[in-house]
Write a protein that holds these residues in place. Structure first.
Motif, PDB file in Angstrom:
ATOM      1  N   SER A  33       0.847  -1.191   0.000  1.00 30.89           N
ATOM      2  CA  SER A  33       0.000   0.000   0.000  1.00 30.89           C
ATOM      3  C   SER A  33       0.880   1.238   0.000  1.00 30.89           C
ATOM      4  O   SER A  33       2.046   1.210   0.373  1.00 30.89           O
ATOM      5  CB  SER A  33      -0.928   0.022   1.217  1.00 30.89           C
ATOM      6  OG  SER A  33      -0.181   0.013   2.420  1.00 30.89           O
ATOM      7  N   ILE A  34       0.284   2.321  -0.449  1.00 29.62           N
ATOM      8  CA  ILE A  34       0.975   3.612  -0.490  1.00 29.62           C
ATOM      9  C   ILE A  34       0.202   4.526   0.445  1.00 29.62           C
ATOM     10  O   ILE A  34      -0.438   4.049   1.380  1.00 29.62           O
ATOM     11  CB  ILE A  34       1.067   4.121  -1.954  1.00 29.62           C
ATOM     12  CG1 ILE A  34       2.136   5.186  -2.101  1.00 29.62           C
ATOM     13  CG2 ILE A  34      -0.265   4.573  -2.487  1.00 29.62           C
ATOM     14  CD1 ILE A  34       2.525   5.453  -3.542  1.00 29.62           C
ATOM     15  N   ASN A  35       0.241   5.826   0.264  1.00 29.80           N
ATOM     16  CA  ASN A  35      -0.470   6.754   1.144  1.00 29.80           C
ATOM     17  C   ASN A  35      -1.970   6.594   0.926  1.00 29.80           C
ATOM     18  O   ASN A  35      -2.526   7.069  -0.053  1.00 29.80           O
ATOM     19  CB  ASN A  35      -0.052   8.194   0.860  1.00 29.80           C
ATOM     20  CG  ASN A  35       1.451   8.349   0.944  1.00 29.80           C
ATOM     21  OD1 ASN A  35       2.124   7.554   1.577  1.00 29.80           O
ATOM     22  ND2 ASN A  35       1.960   9.366   0.287  1.00 29.80           N
ATOM     23  N   ASP A  36      -2.603   5.902   1.838  1.00 30.87           N
ATOM     24  CA  ASP A  36      -3.982   5.479   1.660  1.00 30.87           C
ATOM     25  C   ASP A  36      -4.918   6.670   1.477  1.00 30.87           C
ATOM     26  O   ASP A  36      -4.930   7.598   2.290  1.00 30.87           O
ATOM     27  CB  ASP A  36      -4.418   4.675   2.889  1.00 30.87           C
ATOM     28  CG  ASP A  36      -5.651   3.836   2.636  1.00 30.87           C
ATOM     29  OD1 ASP A  36      -6.466   4.251   1.790  1.00 30.87           O
ATOM     30  OD2 ASP A  36      -5.791   2.786   3.267  1.00 30.87           O
ATOM     31  N   VAL A  37      -5.709   6.649   0.398  1.00 24.45           N
ATOM     32  CA  VAL A  37      -6.625   7.772   0.144  1.00 24.45           C
ATOM     33  C   VAL A  37      -7.685   7.877   1.226  1.00 24.45           C
ATOM     34  O   VAL A  37      -8.281   8.931   1.414  1.00 24.45           O
ATOM     35  CB  VAL A  37      -7.313   7.637  -1.232  1.00 24.45           C
ATOM     36  CG1 VAL A  37      -6.293   7.677  -2.333  1.00 24.45           C
ATOM     37  CG2 VAL A  37      -8.149   6.367  -1.322  1.00 24.45           C
ATOM     38  N   LYS A  38      -7.916   6.783   1.942  1.00 25.76           N
ATOM     39  CA  LYS A  38      -8.937   6.823   2.984  1.00 25.76           C
ATOM     40  C   LYS A  38      -8.420   7.536   4.237  1.00 25.76           C
ATOM     41  O   LYS A  38      -9.185   8.007   5.048  1.00 25.76           O
ATOM     42  CB  LYS A  38      -9.397   5.401   3.324  1.00 25.76           C
ATOM     43  CG  LYS A  38     -10.120   4.701   2.159  1.00 25.76           C
ATOM     44  CD  LYS A  38     -10.583   3.307   2.523  1.00 25.76           C
ATOM     45  CE  LYS A  38      -9.444   2.333   2.638  1.00 25.76           C
ATOM     46  NZ  LYS A  38      -8.730   2.139   1.372  1.00 25.76           N
ATOM     47  N   GLU A  39      -7.077   7.577   4.406  1.00 27.17           N
ATOM     48  CA  GLU A  39      -6.445   8.295   5.504  1.00 27.17           C
ATOM     49  C   GLU A  39      -5.199   8.985   4.957  1.00 27.17           C
ATOM     50  O   GLU A  39      -4.079   8.554   5.198  1.00 27.17           O
ATOM     51  CB  GLU A  39      -6.074   7.351   6.648  1.00 27.17           C
ATOM     52  CG  GLU A  39      -7.272   6.689   7.313  1.00 27.17           C
ATOM     53  CD  GLU A  39      -6.843   5.759   8.429  1.00 27.17           C
ATOM     54  OE1 GLU A  39      -7.077   6.118   9.594  1.00 27.17           O
ATOM     55  OE2 GLU A  39      -6.265   4.711   8.142  1.00 27.17           O
ATOM     56  N   PRO A  40      -5.376  10.076   4.213  1.00 29.64           N
ATOM     57  CA  PRO A  40      -4.246  10.677   3.488  1.00 29.64           C
ATOM     58  C   PRO A  40      -3.159  11.221   4.389  1.00 29.64           C
ATOM     59  O   PRO A  40      -2.047  11.429   3.939  1.00 29.64           O
ATOM     60  CB  PRO A  40      -4.906  11.795   2.671  1.00 29.64           C
ATOM     61  CG  PRO A  40      -6.182  12.078   3.370  1.00 29.64           C
ATOM     62  CD  PRO A  40      -6.648  10.786   3.964  1.00 29.64           C
ATOM     63  N   GLU A  41      -3.455  11.478   5.682  1.00 27.28           N
ATOM     64  CA  GLU A  41      -2.413  12.004   6.557  1.00 27.28           C
ATOM     65  C   GLU A  41      -1.496  10.901   7.070  1.00 27.28           C
ATOM     66  O   GLU A  41      -0.475  11.164   7.703  1.00 27.28           O
ATOM     67  CB  GLU A  41      -3.042  12.756   7.743  1.00 27.28           C
ATOM     68  CG  GLU A  41      -3.656  11.882   8.837  1.00 27.28           C
ATOM     69  CD  GLU A  41      -5.030  11.332   8.463  1.00 27.28           C
ATOM     70  OE1 GLU A  41      -5.657  10.671   9.305  1.00 27.28           O
ATOM     71  OE2 GLU A  41      -5.467  11.580   7.320  1.00 27.28           O
ATOM     72  N   LYS A  42      -1.843   9.634   6.819  1.00 32.76           N
ATOM     73  CA  LYS A  42      -1.053   8.527   7.322  1.00 32.76           C
ATOM     74  C   LYS A  42      -0.223   7.905   6.214  1.00 32.76           C
ATOM     75  O   LYS A  42      -0.481   8.075   5.037  1.00 32.76           O
ATOM     76  CB  LYS A  42      -1.961   7.464   7.959  1.00 32.76           C
ATOM     77  CG  LYS A  42      -2.711   7.974   9.188  1.00 32.76           C
ATOM     78  CD  LYS A  42      -3.527   6.869   9.832  1.00 32.76           C
ATOM     79  CE  LYS A  42      -4.238   7.377  11.082  1.00 32.76           C
ATOM     80  NZ  LYS A  42      -5.033   6.323  11.732  1.00 32.76           N
ATOM     81  N   ARG A  43       0.803   7.142   6.645  1.00 33.60           N
ATOM     82  CA  ARG A  43       1.668   6.437   5.706  1.00 33.60           C
ATOM     83  C   ARG A  43       1.635   4.959   6.062  1.00 33.60           C
ATOM     84  O   ARG A  43       1.950   4.582   7.183  1.00 33.60           O
ATOM     85  CB  ARG A  43       3.121   6.951   5.793  1.00 33.60           C
ATOM     86  CG  ARG A  43       3.265   8.432   5.415  1.00 33.60           C
ATOM     87  CD  ARG A  43       2.872   8.634   3.959  1.00 33.60           C
ATOM     88  NE  ARG A  43       3.173   9.960   3.458  1.00 33.60           N
ATOM     89  CZ  ARG A  43       2.351  10.983   3.516  1.00 33.60           C
ATOM     90  NH1 ARG A  43       1.177  10.859   4.102  1.00 33.60           N
ATOM     91  NH2 ARG A  43       2.691  12.140   2.991  1.00 33.60           N
ATOM     92  N   SER A  44       1.233   4.129   5.125  1.00 31.93           N
ATOM     93  CA  SER A  44       1.195   2.693   5.372  1.00 31.93           C
ATOM     94  C   SER A  44       1.861   1.979   4.215  1.00 31.93           C
ATOM     95  O   SER A  44       1.825   2.433   3.086  1.00 31.93           O
ATOM     96  CB  SER A  44      -0.250   2.198   5.515  1.00 31.93           C
ATOM     97  OG  SER A  44      -1.015   2.557   4.397  1.00 31.93           O
ATOM     98  N   ARG A  45       2.512   0.851   4.512  1.00 32.52           N
ATOM     99  CA  ARG A  45       3.280   0.173   3.492  1.00 32.52           C
ATOM    100  C   ARG A  45       3.057  -1.333   3.566  1.00 32.52           C
ATOM    101  O   ARG A  45       2.100  -1.817   4.149  1.00 32.52           O
ATOM    102  CB  ARG A  45       4.765   0.515   3.618  1.00 32.52           C
ATOM    103  CG  ARG A  45       5.086   1.975   3.355  1.00 32.52           C
ATOM    104  CD  ARG A  45       4.493   2.524   2.077  1.00 32.52           C
ATOM    105  NE  ARG A  45       4.750   1.695   0.934  1.00 32.52           N
ATOM    106  CZ  ARG A  45       5.836   1.742   0.185  1.00 32.52           C
ATOM    107  NH1 ARG A  45       6.784   2.596   0.474  1.00 32.52           N
ATOM    108  NH2 ARG A  45       5.978   0.975  -0.856  1.00 32.52           N
ATOM    109  N   SER A  46       3.989  -2.093   2.979  1.00 34.62           N
ATOM    110  CA  SER A  46       3.775  -3.513   2.766  1.00 34.62           C
ATOM    111  C   SER A  46       3.874  -4.327   4.055  1.00 34.62           C
ATOM    112  O   SER A  46       4.622  -3.996   4.971  1.00 34.62           O
ATOM    113  CB  SER A  46       4.793  -4.035   1.750  1.00 34.62           C
ATOM    114  OG  SER A  46       6.095  -3.697   2.140  1.00 34.62           O
ATOM    115  N   VAL A  47       3.103  -5.409   4.078  1.00 33.25           N
ATOM    116  CA  VAL A  47       3.114  -6.348   5.194  1.00 33.25           C
ATOM    117  C   VAL A  47       2.646  -7.693   4.669  1.00 33.25           C
ATOM    118  O   VAL A  47       1.852  -7.777   3.723  1.00 33.25           O
ATOM    119  CB  VAL A  47       2.204  -5.850   6.344  1.00 33.25           C
ATOM    120  CG1 VAL A  47       0.758  -5.793   5.888  1.00 33.25           C
ATOM    121  CG2 VAL A  47       2.359  -6.708   7.581  1.00 33.25           C
ATOM    122  N   SER A  48       3.154  -8.773   5.256  1.00 37.41           N
ATOM    123  CA  SER A  48       2.727 -10.106   4.827  1.00 37.41           C
ATOM    124  C   SER A  48       1.668 -10.641   5.773  1.00 37.41           C
ATOM    125  O   SER A  48       1.540 -10.181   6.910  1.00 37.41           O
ATOM    126  CB  SER A  48       3.925 -11.070   4.807  1.00 37.41           C
ATOM    127  OG  SER A  48       4.272 -11.448   6.125  1.00 37.41           O
TER     128      SER A  48
END
Length: 885
Positions: free
Chosen positions: A26-41
């Motif tokens: 994932s990149i900067n989620d449009v549902k929470e644009p102020e947050k930063r989320s990335r890859s996870v298994s």
């Protein structure tokens, strides 16, 4: 999978054919644009082979036992995270951390459940509580003087004491320090500033580089090397000059040891015949002292000359042995002796260390003894003050003797008598050593890095195999719309396709804020306009939106002010009480370095007085240029400024880094597409989130890829955001609408009344032709067409053969520009809308795909992929058809 490899903490973990890592990217989620989320298994089960048992010993071994003679793997601590690297076909596909969730044992068979998660998510936590001051700024220690201050404006800094240029062609290189001229409210003459009342600022770029280096990473990309970032600085928010650093306290210390043996014999013949001794002798006590510590070389026998003004503690500690002997013909009577140690400052008596009278209760001619001395004085001193110590003796006696043969012997001895002068309080002054860490803003590194990421809407990629992290603003991160990858053929139409209006999921307000501050000008602006200077509020027009999305910085910008009665326009951080200007200690401040400006002012020496007159001054501003601005550090354009602005710009942080994306989130046309796609290894090569996708003629950017197992043959759910603004001409590789039929256009035929010629329209060779009197006047449709085959082997350029229509003017039939990448080139050959169709011929493998795109009016590019990514040798007598309309 059998071709996959997993390394945890540098050790290879055994995987079997059933081990599948399902990743969500994932990149900067449009549902929470102020947050930063990335890859996870997802949680993955690892079998307990002997190798894996050794690695994860302490995760499953219940007895408290560890064999130090057989330390295979590492002593695993389940409370910690460990470096993890996951490879597919020898290509790094994940670089992050592993966490052991649990151990399962059934019938003595051990399995481990682990999760892999992104470095990007974790690195903020890795910074812990360290602050910017702790990143290591020792190499920039320098003397506070006017030359070093002025050089920082546009020329050089000192690195480990060596002059080092940090400007190129008049622009800062983004390292070192910068002395900004800021009115911090110390009063006095409006165009005079003491050199210890303007403070050095740090470069934001260097803070980022040092921060990531602290974790073992390097930064790549255009952002870290941009002119904009190299000009960006940060510093403390005004207030009184910082107190002395521990380094400067140590540098001011003078520690001396005095060893003296004063011996003098006075003869009676030196006096009148009154036969009464009244001898007063003075000796310099502090000459010839041994130096224990004196960094600034302040001691020159017999005096200490104070290098810097401030508060000091002067200490004298030791013992003095005395021995007075009166001798001669007859009998003598010792009455008293006065012993005095006296500190002299600037040539005048300052204070007595001790003043002791020795009296003899019996008649004696040889009084002896020891005095213990401990004197501590706290005192302010000025630079240039001189201090030394005198010892004086006054001996009185009455002696009956014959003639003038009597003598008086004075003997004063001391060893290891300590004399120290140490700074206890004060501020830096001219001549002192500047410890840059003292001027670092009081911000945690984690807070600073996360704030910079948010402020510039940055995308932080996963580190590569060399621990290099690419950082770019989203505005610059994505490829151009004309280079969008064709994904229509990957879409799984047998599964649900969801299209969601984004605006209804967004908050009602997007708040972009700097830290609240209450200095005079911030308070004035807030009272006039109801918001903090530099802030912006964007309202979502959607009726159903609720709540706020807040992006707030721990620092702020500073209003620029025309200083009345001077040529200066500079930032002011002041407090005003009862019409009196005072310093104000506020939040850290950020600025751009501007070119030096013309204006007369004086830089005063804070230590010994005097000053240097300048006709230019260093300007720090939230605009990148006072006279020709192109960018503003404010989120929104201020309603009012406090100087005469001859030019301004609306290109601010929001406009440059957020506007386009917020428009996609809140526009009536904003859409979120959720669908399934058949992805292969080629889709995860490099910075794959940066590549836009084209699906049935619409351009999207990736948002989330959920639970994908690389190369398992299944389709994965992908969430994409519709792109609303083109970043390049819209020359998409799509088939144009079909032409009309002859029956549909026959009603267009007519007779030209002026010539009598019949004008006819007809379809011919995929073109609409207009003829007049049997002569073709114009035609629309296909301009150029190529029909043939293309083949490529090894690292050679492709070969192209025409087997049908060929109306191209192609000067380069085919060239190889990289692995799996080939170009056809011809001046203006592809001007117009282009369609490309490639059907592979004799390539045996099933897991491959081919994509083609128009790069420019002169170039078409073809890329070929196998399961491991871009690959050569896939084109085997592939049919190739190109049409230009």
């Amino acid at each position: 999978m059998i071709n996959d490899e997993l390394f945890i903490n540098g050790l290879r973990v055994d995987l079997d054919a059933s081990t599948n890592f399902a990743f969500s990217f994932s990149i900067n989620d449009v549902k929470e644009p102020e947050k930063r989320s990335r890859s996870v298994s997802k949680t993955v089960t690892i079998s307990g082979t002997q190798n894996n048992l050794n690695i994860f010993f302490s995760a499953y071994s219940l007895p408290q036992y560890f064999d130090p003679l057989n330390p295979i793997g590492f002593d695993f601590d389940p409370r910690q995270t460990y470096e993890a690297k996951y490879y597919v076909n020898n290509q790094l596909r994940f670089n992050g951390f592993a966490q052991i969730i649990k151990t399962k044992i059934l019938n003595e068979v051990v399995n481990f459940e682990i999760v892999l998660f992104s470095n990007v998510v974790n690195f903020i936590n890795q910074f812990g509580d360290i602050k910017i001051a702790q990143l290591g700024w020792e190499e920039y220690s320098h003397e506070l003087n006017h030359s070093n201050i002025a050089a920082s404006w546009d020329t050089y800094v000192r690195v480990n004491g060596v002059i080092t240029n940090n400007f190129t062609a008049g622009l800062p290189d983004g390292f070192g320090y910068y002395y900004a001229l800021i009115d911090n409210g110390f009063g006095g003459v409006a165009d005079e500033f003491k050199d210890n009342e303007i403070y050095p600022h740090l470069y934001q770029r260097e803070i980022l580089i040092k921060a990531f280096a602290f974790l073992g990473y390097t930064i790549s990309g255009n952002f870290i090397n941009s002119t904009m970032l190299k000009k960006a600085i940060i510093g403390i928010g005004g207030g009184d000059p910082p107190k002395l650093s521990s380094g400067e306290v140590a540098a001011r210390l003078v520690d001396l040891t005095i060893t003296k043996n004063i011996n003098e014999i006075r003869n009676g013949s030196d006096f009148a015949t009154s036969r009464q001794w009244n001898e007063n002798r003075t000796y310099i006590f502090s000459n010839g002292a041994a130096v224990v510590s004196d960094t600034k070389v302040q001691y020159a026998t017999p005096s200490i000359q104070v290098a810097s003004q401030g508060q000091y503690k002067l200490t004298l500690d030791g013992a003095i042995d005395y021995d007075f002997l009166i001798s001669g013909t007859g009998t003598g009577t010792f009455i008293s002796a006065l012993i005095r140690l006296q500190v002299i400052k600037n040539g005048a008596a300052w204070f007595d260390v001790f003043d002791t009278i020795i009296t003899s209760p019996t008649v004696t001619n040889n009084p002896t003894g020891t005095f213990t001395v401990l004197k501590v004085v706290d005192t302010p001193l000025q630079g240039g003050d001189t201090i030394y110590i005198n010892a004086s003796v006054l001996v009185q006696s009455q002696q009956a003797y014959d003639g003038v043969n009597g003598t008086l012997e004075i003997d004063l001895d001391t060893s290891l008598f300590e004399w120290t002068l140490e700074a206890t309080d004060g501020v830096l002054v001219n001549g002192d050593n500047v410890d840059l860490a003292v001027f670092a803003p009081d911000i945690k590194v984690s807070e600073f890095v996360s704030s910079i990421i948010k402020q510039y809407n940055l995308q932080v990629d996963e580190p590569n195999d060399q621990n290099e992290i690419r950082i770019e603003p989203l505005e610059d991160y994505y490829g151009t719309t004309s280079a969008a990858e064709e994904w229509s053929y990957k879409q799984d139409l047998t599964k649900d396709i969801e299209i969601e209006p984004i605006a209804v999921t967004q908050p009602k307000r997007f708040l972009y804020q700097y830290a609240d501050d209450n200095d005079f000008y911030h308070s004035l602006y807030k009272s006039l306009h109801g918001d903090q200077y530099g802030n912006l509020t964007f309202d979502n027009p959607t009726l159903f939106a609720k709540g706020d999305s807040v992006i707030k910085m721990p620092y702020t910008v500073t209003p620029l002010v025309d200083i009345i009665g001077t040529d200066l326009t500079i930032p002011r951080i002041i407090d005003v009480k009862n019409s009196i200007v005072n310093p104000y200690k506020g939040k850290p401040r950020i600025y751009f370095i501007n070119p030096v400006q013309t204006g007369d002012w004086t830089l005063l020496d804070s230590n010994v007085g005097g000053g240097t007159i300048y006709n230019i001054y260093p300007l720090a501003h939230h605009l990148d240029s006072l006279t020709t601005p192109t960018f503003d550090l404010c989120f929104g354009t201020p309603i009012e400024v406090f100087y005469t602005a001859t030019a301004y710009t609306t290109n601010n942080v929001f406009q440059k880094y957020f506007r386009r994306f917020i428009n996609e989130f809140t526009s009536i046309d904003g859409r979120l597409l959720r669908s399934y796609f058949k992805l292969n290894e080629g889709d995860f090569i490099g910075n794959f989130f940066s590549r836009l996708k084209k699906i049935r003629g619409v351009i999207y950017r990736l948002n989330v890829i959920s639970d994908t197992v690389l190369n398992d043959g299944n389709t994965s759910q992908v969430e994409l955001v519709k792109v609303l603004e083109s970043t390049s001409p819209r020359n998409f590789l799509i088939t144009p609408p079909p032409l009309a039929t002859n029956d549909q256009i026959k009603d267009l035929n007519f007779t030209d009344q002026s010539t009598g010629n019949k004008v006819r329209f007809e379809i011919n060779d995929s073109q609409i032709r207009m003829t007049e009197g049997g002569v073709t006047k114009s035609a629309t449709g296909v301009k150029y067409e190529f029909d043939g085959t293309i083949s490529q082997t090894s690292t050679l350029s492709p070969t192209i053969d025409s087997v049908g229509i060929n109306t191209f003017t192609v000067t380069n039939a085919g060239s190889r520009t990289g692995v799996g990448t080939y170009r056809l080139t011809g001046t203006g050959a592809f001007s117009g809308t282009v369609t490309i169709q490639i059907t592979n011929g004799d390539y045996a493998a099933n897991d491959f795909y081919i994509e083609a795109r128009k790069v420019s009016d002169d170039v078409v590019e073809i890329r070929t992929y196998d399961a491991s990514g871009l690959a050569d040798g896939i084109l085997k007598s592939a049919s190739l058809n190109i049409k230009v309309y």
